[in-house]
Design an enzyme around this catalytic site. Structure first.
Site, PDB file in Angstrom:
ATOM      1  N   ARG A 148      -3.600  -5.896   6.629  1.00  0.00           N
ATOM      2  CA  ARG A 148      -5.016  -5.542   6.537  1.00  0.00           C
ATOM      3  C   ARG A 148      -5.842  -6.538   7.332  1.00  0.00           C
ATOM      4  O   ARG A 148      -5.523  -7.719   7.394  1.00  0.00           O
ATOM      5  CB  ARG A 148      -5.484  -5.584   5.084  1.00  0.00           C
ATOM      6  N   TYR A 163      -1.524   0.343  10.190  1.00  0.00           N
ATOM      7  CA  TYR A 163      -0.804  -0.373   9.132  1.00  0.00           C
ATOM      8  C   TYR A 163      -1.493  -0.324   7.764  1.00  0.00           C
ATOM      9  O   TYR A 163      -2.692  -0.617   7.652  1.00  0.00           O
ATOM     10  CB  TYR A 163      -0.619  -1.849   9.521  1.00  0.00           C
ATOM     11  N   LYS A 179      -7.008   1.172  -0.433  1.00  0.00           N
ATOM     12  CA  LYS A 179      -8.058   0.162  -0.562  1.00  0.00           C
ATOM     13  C   LYS A 179      -9.429   0.745  -0.188  1.00  0.00           C
ATOM     14  O   LYS A 179     -10.440   0.413  -0.814  1.00  0.00           O
ATOM     15  CB  LYS A 179      -7.743  -1.037   0.330  1.00  0.00           C
ATOM     16  N   HIS A 222      -9.024  -3.608  -8.897  1.00  0.00           N
ATOM     17  CA  HIS A 222      -7.781  -4.037  -8.244  1.00  0.00           C
ATOM     18  C   HIS A 222      -6.864  -4.594  -9.335  1.00  0.00           C
ATOM     19  O   HIS A 222      -6.701  -5.808  -9.459  1.00  0.00           O
ATOM     20  CB  HIS A 222      -8.146  -5.117  -7.207  1.00  0.00           C
ATOM     21  N   SER A 243      -4.251 -10.923  -4.164  1.00  0.00           N
ATOM     22  CA  SER A 243      -3.030 -10.526  -3.458  1.00  0.00           C
ATOM     23  C   SER A 243      -2.057 -11.710  -3.465  1.00  0.00           C
ATOM     24  O   SER A 243      -2.477 -12.870  -3.429  1.00  0.00           O
ATOM     25  CB  SER A 243      -3.371 -10.145  -2.014  1.00  0.00           C
ATOM     26  N   CYS A 303       0.085 -12.701  -5.870  1.00  0.00           N
ATOM     27  CA  CYS A 303       0.284 -13.424  -7.133  1.00  0.00           C
ATOM     28  C   CYS A 303       1.330 -12.735  -8.007  1.00  0.00           C
ATOM     29  O   CYS A 303       1.480 -13.073  -9.179  1.00  0.00           O
ATOM     30  CB  CYS A 303      -1.020 -13.530  -7.918  1.00  0.00           C
ATOM     31  N   GLY A 304       2.023 -11.722  -7.476  1.00  0.00           N
ATOM     32  CA  GLY A 304       3.088 -11.086  -8.247  1.00  0.00           C
ATOM     33  C   GLY A 304       2.625  -9.949  -9.139  1.00  0.00           C
ATOM     34  O   GLY A 304       3.199  -9.734 -10.206  1.00  0.00           O
ATOM     35  N   ASP A 362      -1.367  -1.642  -8.686  1.00  0.00           N
ATOM     36  CA  ASP A 362      -2.381  -2.170  -7.759  1.00  0.00           C
ATOM     37  C   ASP A 362      -3.821  -1.767  -8.090  1.00  0.00           C
ATOM     38  O   ASP A 362      -4.721  -2.556  -7.877  1.00  0.00           O
ATOM     39  CB  ASP A 362      -2.044  -1.708  -6.334  1.00  0.00           C
ATOM     40  N   ASN A 409       4.681  -9.889   5.568  1.00  0.00           N
ATOM     41  CA  ASN A 409       3.945  -8.772   4.954  1.00  0.00           C
ATOM     42  C   ASN A 409       4.686  -7.447   5.147  1.00  0.00           C
ATOM     43  O   ASN A 409       4.086  -6.383   5.165  1.00  0.00           O
ATOM     44  CB  ASN A 409       2.529  -8.693   5.527  1.00  0.00           C
ATOM     45  N   ARG A 417       6.762  -4.213   4.146  1.00  0.00           N
ATOM     46  CA  ARG A 417       6.440  -3.394   2.970  1.00  0.00           C
ATOM     47  C   ARG A 417       7.491  -2.334   2.685  1.00  0.00           C
ATOM     48  O   ARG A 417       8.223  -1.906   3.578  1.00  0.00           O
ATOM     49  CB  ARG A 417       5.105  -2.665   3.221  1.00  0.00           C
ATOM     50  N   TYR A 425       8.012 -14.751 -14.286  1.00  0.00           N
ATOM     51  CA  TYR A 425       8.806 -13.523 -14.344  1.00  0.00           C
ATOM     52  C   TYR A 425       8.934 -13.010 -15.786  1.00  0.00           C
ATOM     53  O   TYR A 425       7.938 -12.897 -16.492  1.00  0.00           O
ATOM     54  CB  TYR A 425      10.167 -13.722 -13.652  1.00  0.00           C
TER      55      TYR A 425
HETATM   56  C1  OXD Z   1      -3.225  -6.187  -1.271  1.00  0.00           C
HETATM   57  C2  OXD Z   1      -2.285  -5.057  -1.296  1.00  0.00           C
HETATM   58  O1  OXD Z   1      -3.333  -6.852  -0.243  1.00  0.00           O
HETATM   59  O2  OXD Z   1      -2.145  -4.450  -2.367  1.00  0.00           O
HETATM   60  O3  OXD Z   1      -3.854  -6.452  -2.296  1.00  0.00           O
HETATM   61  O4  OXD Z   1      -1.693  -4.730  -0.270  1.00  0.00           O
HETATM   62 MN    MN Z   2      -3.560  -5.022  -3.835  1.00  0.00          MN
END
Ligand code: OXD
Ligand code: MN
Length: 601
Positions: free
Chosen positions: A73, A214, A223, A243, A265, A267-268, A290, A380, A382, A508
């Site tokens: 992004r 992308y 988003k 989010h 983004s 942070c798991g 998400d 990044n 995916r 985890y």
């Molecule tokens: C982000 C995503 O960047 O979900 O938050 O891709």
């Molecule tokens: Mn996200």
């Protein structure tokens, strides 16, 4: 052009307008069928955009490699073109809408030459759900079409649900007209970063995206629509577009609580959303990883819907250890982008678990061997995978009304000061906590390591209007329903480090210990101690059975660092100053109260 499969006049006129501007070679209305999906995948295999993976190892899976300039992004190229700069606020790029429209129309002139214009009707939210929103994306990228098919409910069913109604128009082009006789690139795009534009017009609820193929730049349902435009609609209509992941935690006794969690983004979120609890007898089920659309239900409680239909997750770091259920989800029918290809025709990425392959083809298409000094997968990289394939998808994940929310969690990567978990004293204090979320940068690649980026509600890149007004909207929720029915709010920090720099908390599956306490607080049974920053678990309140964390480490995880918190309060105050008069008075008051509690601690 074949006859449009709709009588929707606005839709037909809009498609005709964009087609006349962008001058594609043909127009294709997507029906969302399997046949169409497979035909587009075959087309992309023949163009070199897709590589079919080994059918035995990854049935129905493909690999795409993007252009090296088009890997993430682009926040600095993302615009909120509200009527005034003031409305967009200090955290968004802004250009006057008429000027931006003229710029976009000039860029889109002839930009689809030699390509097919695809029309993608899609529903964010279960089709027919009272909370669903219909969008229509026009794109010249078949990669976008097949990804949208996984990420949204797309095609004839969405068009049918639209009928003659209104929709959110989303225009996308990779920005690479194809001259006759020229060979197409495997990943066409506009390589100059300064010529990419991701533009939102909140007043007319429109999206225009140019130059990138992308992720969130191009899959406009995610988003752009479900967060930036939806946040504007949510403010006007009295709901929340967030989010947030949505998960369900069920105790061995069968008590089930839904929790929504917002983390910046990286942070798991995806890992937490489908976690395997370390606590025996407890289960986690996933509703979404998400985005959450949250409304006040008829009974006064808040209900959350995941508007998406798939996961667009970061591959590197995903392993059976970090996210077993994601690894199961992506066994089949998955599109991988910018991961490495093994000689067997399977995928690989850093920290996938197990030994690295002896050799591979990296994300840029070059030969790669372990120790060669380059990453095999882009950081990044995916996977795009259907949510229904997740082994722990919640049975209610497509509920048209959503699931009742018991708790909100906020957090971020905070090596110092912030304890493992704290509970807000009130709704306003909870909004204060959400407004103070943020992460410290961990790698030089993200900027200077150790710098705190405030990311209120993890919405910094996704809020479609002034951040101060957004915070005021959250405050206002308490006046729209019975306070007793509101979810409890918590702040968590899985990333606290010791003074020697070692992680104090295993994270985890062990995060379920914190989630258990949160559910006990919701039920009124969890034990807590009041501190200046919120309610913390008493030393015996967290279930630590079978956990190998020393008493001293637990003490540090739950310690209140008063001097650190005074600095934190100053830093929040400076951040609030950037929001000017739009900052709600209730949050200034919360900050003052925190300062007073710290002064007498
Ligand atoms: C982000 C995503 O960047 O979900 O938050 O891709
Ligand atoms: Mn996200």
């Amino acid at each position: 052009m074949t006859a449009p499969p709709t009588t929707n006049k606005k839709l037909i006129a809009w498609v005709n307008d964009i087609a006349a501007l962008a001058t594609p070679a043909s127009v294709h209305w997507c029906d969302g069928s399997d046949k169409e999906y497979h035909a587009l995948c075959d087309l992309m295999v023949s163009h070199g955009t897709f590589t079919r993976l080994n059918e035995k190892l990854r049935p129905g899976c493909y690999l795409a490699r993007s252009h090296a300039s088009d890997v993430a992004r682009v926040e600095d190229r993302t615009y909120i073109c509200a009527k005034s700069k003031e409305e967009a606020g200090p955290t968004n790029n802004w250009t006057e809408p008429t000027e931006m429209r003229a710029k976009l129309r000039a860029m889109f002139k002839g930009c689809m030459k030699g390509r097919t214009l695809y029309v993608i009707p899609f529903s964010m939210g279960p089709i027919g759900s009272p909370v669903a929103k219909i969008g229509v994306e026009i794109t010249d990228s078949p990669y976008v079409v097949v990804n949208m098919r996984i990420m949204t409910r797309m095609g004839a069913a969405a068009l049918n649900a639209l009928g003659d109604g209104d929709f959110i128009p989303c225009v996308h082009s990779v920005g690479a007209p194809l001259e006759p006789g020229r060979q197409d690139a495997p990943w066409p795009c506009e390589p100059d970063p300064a010529k990419k534009y991701i533009v939102h017009f909140p007043d007319t609820r429109e999206i225009w995206s140019y130059g990138s193929g992308y992720g969130g730049n191009a899959l406009l349902g995610k988003k752009c629509l479900a967060l930036r435009i939806a946040s504007v609609a949510a403010r006007a209509e009295g709901w929340l577009a967030e989010h947030m992941l949505i998960l369900a935690l069920t105790s061995p006794k069968g008590e089930k609580h839904y929790i929504c969690a917002a983390f910046p983004s990286a942070c798991g979120k995806t890992n937490l959303a489908m976690m395997q609890p370390a606590l025996p007898g407890w289960t986690v089920r996933c509703v979404g990883d998400d985005i959450a659309w949250i409304r006040i239900g008829a009974d006064g409680r808040l209900y959350a819907v995941n508007p998406e239909h798939g996961f667009f997750g970061v591959a590197p770091g995903t392993s059976a250890q970090s996210n077993f259920n994601a690894m199961e989800t992506i066994r089949r029918n998955t599109i991988f982008t910018n991961v490495a290809l093994t000689p067997e025709g399977d995928v690989w990425w850093e920290d996938m678990g197990g030994p690295a392959p002896a050799k591979a083809i990296d994300w840029e298409g070059n030969e790669w061997t372990p120790g060669c000094g380059r990453k095999a997968a882009h950081p990044n990289a995916r996977f795009t995978a259907p949510a229904a394939q997740c082994p722990v998808i919640d049975p209610e994940w497509e509920s048209p009304e959503g699931v009742p929310v018991s708790a909100f969690l906020f957090g971020g990567r905070r090596p110092g000061t912030i304890p493992l978990v704290s509970e807000a004293f009130s709704w306003e204090h909870g909004v204060f906590m959400g407004s103070a979320a943020g992460s410290e940068t961990t790698t030089a690649a993200l900027g200077k390591a150790g710098v705190l980026r405030r990311d209120p509600f993890a919405m910094l890149p996704f809020c479609g209007y002034h951040m101060g007004d957004y915070l005021a909207h959250w405050i206002s929720i308490a006046s729209r329903t019975d306070r007793a029915k509101l979810p409890k709010v918590f702040f968590v920090n899985w990333f606290r480090k010791s003074t020697e720099g070692k992680w104090l908390w295993p994270g985890y599956g062990d995060n379920s210990r914190v989630l258990k306490w949160i559910c006990e607080r919701v039920a009124g049974t969890g034990k807590a101690v009041k501190t200046p920053i919120g309610n913390l678990p008493t030393p015996d309140a967290l279930d630590l059975s079978g956990l190998d964390v020393s008493e001293e480490d637990m003490r540090q995880l739950l310690a209140i660092d008063v001097e650190g918190w005074k600095r934190e309060a100053d830093n929040i105050g400076s951040y609030y100053d950037t929001l000017g008069s739009h900052l709600p008075a209730a949050l200034r008051a919360e900050l003052e109260q925190l300062r007073q509690r710290l002064a007498t601690a």
